[in-house]
Motif scaffolding. Structure first.
Motif, PDB file in Angstrom:
ATOM      1  N   UNK A 141      35.821  56.204  37.003  1.00 58.60           N
ATOM      2  CA  UNK A 141      35.603  54.591  36.714  1.00 58.60           C
ATOM      3  C   UNK A 141      35.521  54.553  35.411  1.00 58.60           C
ATOM      4  N   UNK A 142      36.532  53.143  35.146  1.00 61.13           N
ATOM      5  CA  UNK A 142      36.852  52.812  33.748  1.00 61.13           C
ATOM      6  C   UNK A 142      36.018  51.328  33.396  1.00 61.13           C
ATOM      7  N   UNK A 199      34.117  50.735  30.506  1.00 58.55           N
ATOM      8  CA  UNK A 199      33.295  49.382  30.127  1.00 58.55           C
ATOM      9  C   UNK A 199      32.365  49.058  31.375  1.00 58.55           C
ATOM     10  N   UNK A 200      30.880  48.781  30.661  1.00 59.22           N
ATOM     11  CA  UNK A 200      30.182  48.406  31.601  1.00 59.22           C
ATOM     12  C   UNK A 200      29.808  46.923  31.338  1.00 59.22           C
ATOM     13  N   UNK A 205      34.326  49.318  39.688  1.00 56.52           N
ATOM     14  CA  UNK A 205      33.213  49.805  40.646  1.00 56.52           C
ATOM     15  C   UNK A 205      32.338  48.564  40.408  1.00 56.52           C
ATOM     16  N   UNK A 206      31.667  48.187  41.514  1.00 56.31           N
ATOM     17  CA  UNK A 206      30.607  47.430  41.485  1.00 56.31           C
ATOM     18  C   UNK A 206      29.320  48.161  41.865  1.00 56.31           C
ATOM     19  N   UNK A 231      37.966  42.062  33.963  1.00 50.33           N
ATOM     20  CA  UNK A 231      37.886  43.686  33.619  1.00 50.33           C
ATOM     21  C   UNK A 231      38.452  44.305  34.888  1.00 50.33           C
ATOM     22  N   UNK A 232      38.055  43.846  35.931  1.00 50.33           N
ATOM     23  CA  UNK A 232      38.362  44.292  37.308  1.00 50.33           C
ATOM     24  C   UNK A 232      39.942  44.347  37.721  1.00 50.33           C
ATOM     25  N   UNK A 233      40.332  43.034  37.194  1.00 47.23           N
ATOM     26  CA  UNK A 233      41.934  42.989  37.681  1.00 47.23           C
ATOM     27  C   UNK A 233      42.635  44.096  36.614  1.00 47.23           C
ATOM     28  N   UNK A 234      42.390  44.140  35.375  1.00 51.19           N
ATOM     29  CA  UNK A 234      42.873  45.215  34.702  1.00 51.19           C
ATOM     30  C   UNK A 234      42.842  46.561  35.041  1.00 51.19           C
TER      31      UNK A 234
END
Lengths: 517, 517
Positions: free
Chosen positions: B264-265, B294-295, B202-203, B193-196
């Motif tokens: 933030x997505x 997305x969470x 965000x963390x 998800x982070x890569x996309x």
């Protein structure tokens, strides 16, 4: 108008016009509504134990509910200990506990808590308002629940019920519950038992049965038929002093209580439960009457107790003109002098108690002789901690002073207990309440030293001492009181104490005396 | 030996050796047992909110449970608000709540209350000890429950279980729960998800993920892939200051929070729940991320969060030698002078914060700039009120100071909140704890004035003012602190404040500065 406005209006329409408050964000609409109703007197406490204890004191003096305004689960939690005392005093109180908007609860935001679970143990009635249109109905139900029989009603007010548009009720005023009728069979059974146990029967009075008019009737029964009169250990409210009938308070120490009740074969309860030991001790009984004692309820709390006593008197064939006994003679104590002691404080206060004063006694061990010493004081109202949750004296005084602004309130206050709700001194100053707080500064939880001995520990070591003593550093009550806006002074001798008490009695407004004993 | 002795021994065998206490009669056997175990450090609080808040502070700094000793239902009730905060901080605490002897409960003596109902909302685990022979097992279960995952364990100790003869356990030491293993699938999903969502991911860190070592790894991920780093609004514990990676704290005001999270997505939770609004406001959302965000949970509280971050870094192909970003530059504030303001206090404290200090921030509105100002302060540990139950700052400082006796503790304290547990100053004096309390004396519940405006009330009338302002009479914190045994002084100018802070930093032991702003 919104739900919060309806809540205010229904309370006011039913003569609930004192709000002891410590609000938070979820109650802002209710605060705004109160702001539109200047006829509601809002009294801020800087901690919720002050708020609930003040509502207790107000209710004890008026038999009317005040409303408390508390902020979500933690705000309620902070008020629970004194609600516990209020519940044990069986007085009416209406708690309004603000909560998140109903739809916000599922998100489990940081302040979310199970308010119902917290409220239940210290409430006689709990209800969550379902929405703006439920506010009027729920508030009326809460007022009714608080009055019938008197009790603690907790109303949970979700923020969206407060801010939502709401209709005022067609009729805001409720039908007030009447006291339950006395029960003829209970009267006859009690009379029969008393007749058979001449010299070994007793009445145990509490609630309205401990007010002066009812005590007078109990005194007639006592005089005519040699019936003993008792009150509970923890007196919720009693009218006493010179010219009034004085029941014997059942002693707190279990051995003394057992001894006092040993000769009683018939105990007639007048608004009281059967007396039991405050705590259990290894090898000692929990019930205080002997196993052969017959215990009967003449009337329960919520019934017309004075009427029940009248009916009992009539049933026993005692004339309404029956003379009541002369007060027992209290030994003259003279004028204490020299170094101040706890007993000297009790003697001086009992001697100087002004007419029609209200005494809030949370002196714990230190004021133990005050009750008997004040039997021949000027007529006064007397209240104690009823539930054993310490920290009620300062708040109780606030409620009493607001209920009875023309009377002097004296709070006999143990230091350890006083620390629990010391914040209440600020409310006394803010409202300029006519309260004299007398701190018994013995710098210890003295009752616990006694209880350590009761469990068989004779020598107290470092760890126990560090949990039982308040001596390092010393609590400086004069500084604390001044920091909270209350004039204060310290007395180390009887002469100093007498001078300060005279000074405090001659003025209006809060004053604190640290009695160094 | 009796049950109380077994309880002490099992606690000590498992390194639970701090007891924050306010005992009563039903706990006398436990007090006597503690008295026989000088290796248990007993710390008296003059109110139970002090006791439970101190246990929270101790646990936050050590990740170990202290034991609290509370007296029956009302004693627990008094401690609930700070247990609520501790539960929200998800720290280990073991409450020992004394109760009547089991056979005494049926008599409904005055102190009887439903302890289970009171305990449940603020506990993760509740158990009533069944008798003397159950003490060892139940205590071991409580210790285990407090540690796995860290949580609030409440153990109800009937007096007869404490005083009854009991056998010590064959083995007192429990197997400590290990952190749950990280879940490979969660790591891979988060990485994907982070890569996309490059630039829009965000963390959100909390718990052990907000300690320096874990933050360093989060900082590597942030630097390599343009991932934002966030912490919760209410920080339970963070290691921060110069040289450390600094997440952005999600703002408290809802509009500001929505704005910060608008871009933030993908939000990856590292030991944190999804962020939500502290309160609901009419017409505003409760969730703070946008609906399309997305969470994902990388790892939950109780898992090894540092390890999870390492695995995420590796999964993302980031080298363990990845450089972390330079700290953001904090604008130079110069040396404040003249009349003291809340911001000037924050600036001066941030500038003078000593190395390795612990900051307990309950400054509410007054200290709002401190967090950003102190990003480049000396390295320090930082803790806040997590659950919104005010009155934690003074107790939290106590627990931190007992956990870390060689470090300076600074408590940034709002006046309204500080009043809730002001009694804690006495414990600071008694234990000679190295705590500087800085009172922001603005004489109002400033946050509530803001919230009144948020609900649309522009002009505040007499009733609302009487519930929101603390100005009549003024609270004199210097007098209160001295009354409680703590040296104290007042600062009205920046120069006075600087001088007092220098003085307090140069000495050991508690000191209070009333910052008149």
């Amino acid at each position: 108008m919104n739900g919060a406005d309806v809540l205010c209006d229904v309370l006011l329409a039913n003569d609930v016009n004192i709000c002891f408050a410590n609000p938070g964000t979820s109650e802002m609409h209710f605060v705004a509504a109160l702001d539109r109703r200047p006829e509601m007197r809002c009294v801020l406490g800087l901690f919720e134990g002050v708020v609930t204890g003040a509502a207790d004191g107000y209710a004890r003096m008026t038999n009317r509910p005040a409303v408390t305004l508390l902020h979500t689960g933690p705000g309620l939690a902070n008020g629970l200990a004194n609600l516990h005392n209020a519940r044990r005093a069986r007085v009416p109180v209406i708690n309004v506990v603000g909560d998140h908007a109903s739809y916000h609860l599922a998100l489990d935001a940081p302040l979310t808590a199970d308010i119902e679970s917290l409220a239940a143990p210290m409430s006689n009635w709990v209800r969550r308002i379902e929405g703006p249109d439920d506010v009027a109905r729920a508030t009326q139900a809460a007022i009714h629940a608080s009055l019938s029989p008197p009790g603690i009603a907790t109303l949970i007010l979700p923020a969206d019920a407060a801010w939502g548009e709401a209709r005022p009720p067609a009729s805001a005023v409720i039908d007030r519950p009447a006291p339950s009728a006395t029960r003829g069979e209970a009267i006859r059974s009690a009379a029969e038992a008393i007749r058979k146990a001449r010299g070994r029967a007793a009445l145990l009075v509490r609630g309205t049965a401990a007010l002066a008019d009812a005590l007078e009737i109990a005194g007639q029964i006592s005089a005519a038929l040699d019936v003993r009169l008792f009150s509970e250990v923890q007196v919720a409210h009693m009218q006493r002093g010179i010219g009034r009938v004085a029941p014997t308070r059942i002693p707190y120490p279990i051995d003394a209580a057992l001894e006092v009740l040993a000769g009683i074969d018939v105990l007639v309860l007048v608004g009281a439960p059967e007396p039991v030991a405050f705590f259990a001790y290894p090898g000692k009984p929990g019930r205080l009457v002997h196993n052969g004692c017959q215990v009967l309820a003449l009337a329960a709390h919520g019934e017309d107790l004075k009427r029940a006593l009248e009916e009992l008197r009539d049933e026993l064939g005692i004339k309404s003109s029956q003379a009541v006994p002369q007060a027992r003679t209290v030994p003259a104590e003279g004028r204490p002098s020299g170094a101040l002691t706890e007993d000297a404080v009790a003697v001086i206060v009992a001697q100087k108690l002004p007419d029609n004063a209200i005494v809030c006694d949370e002196g714990i061990t230190s004021a133990r002789r005050f009750f008997s010493l004040s039997e021949q004081s000027a007529p006064h109202d007397f209240m104690m901690n009823t539930g054993g949750a310490i920290g009620i004296g300062i708040p109780l005084s606030i409620g009493a002073a607001i209920a009875c602004p023309d009377r002097k309130v004296l709070n006999l206050q143990a230091d350890g207990s006083g620390m629990y709700t010391v914040q209440g001194l600020w409310t006394q100053a803010r409202e300029n309440l006519d309260i004299i707080t007398i701190i018994f500064a013995n710098r210890t939880y003295a009752v616990l030293h006694g209880e350590m001995r009761n469990v068989g520990v004779q020598t107290i070591g470092e760890n126990a001492r560090r949990m039982l003593d308040l001596d390092n550093p010393l609590l400086d009550w004069v500084s604390m009181a001044r920091g909270l806006g209350v004039e204060a002074a310290r007395a180390r001798t009887c002469e100093e104490f007498t001078g300060l008490l005279d000074h405090a009695l001659a003025r209006h407004g809060p004053f604190l005396i640290e009695a160094t004993i």
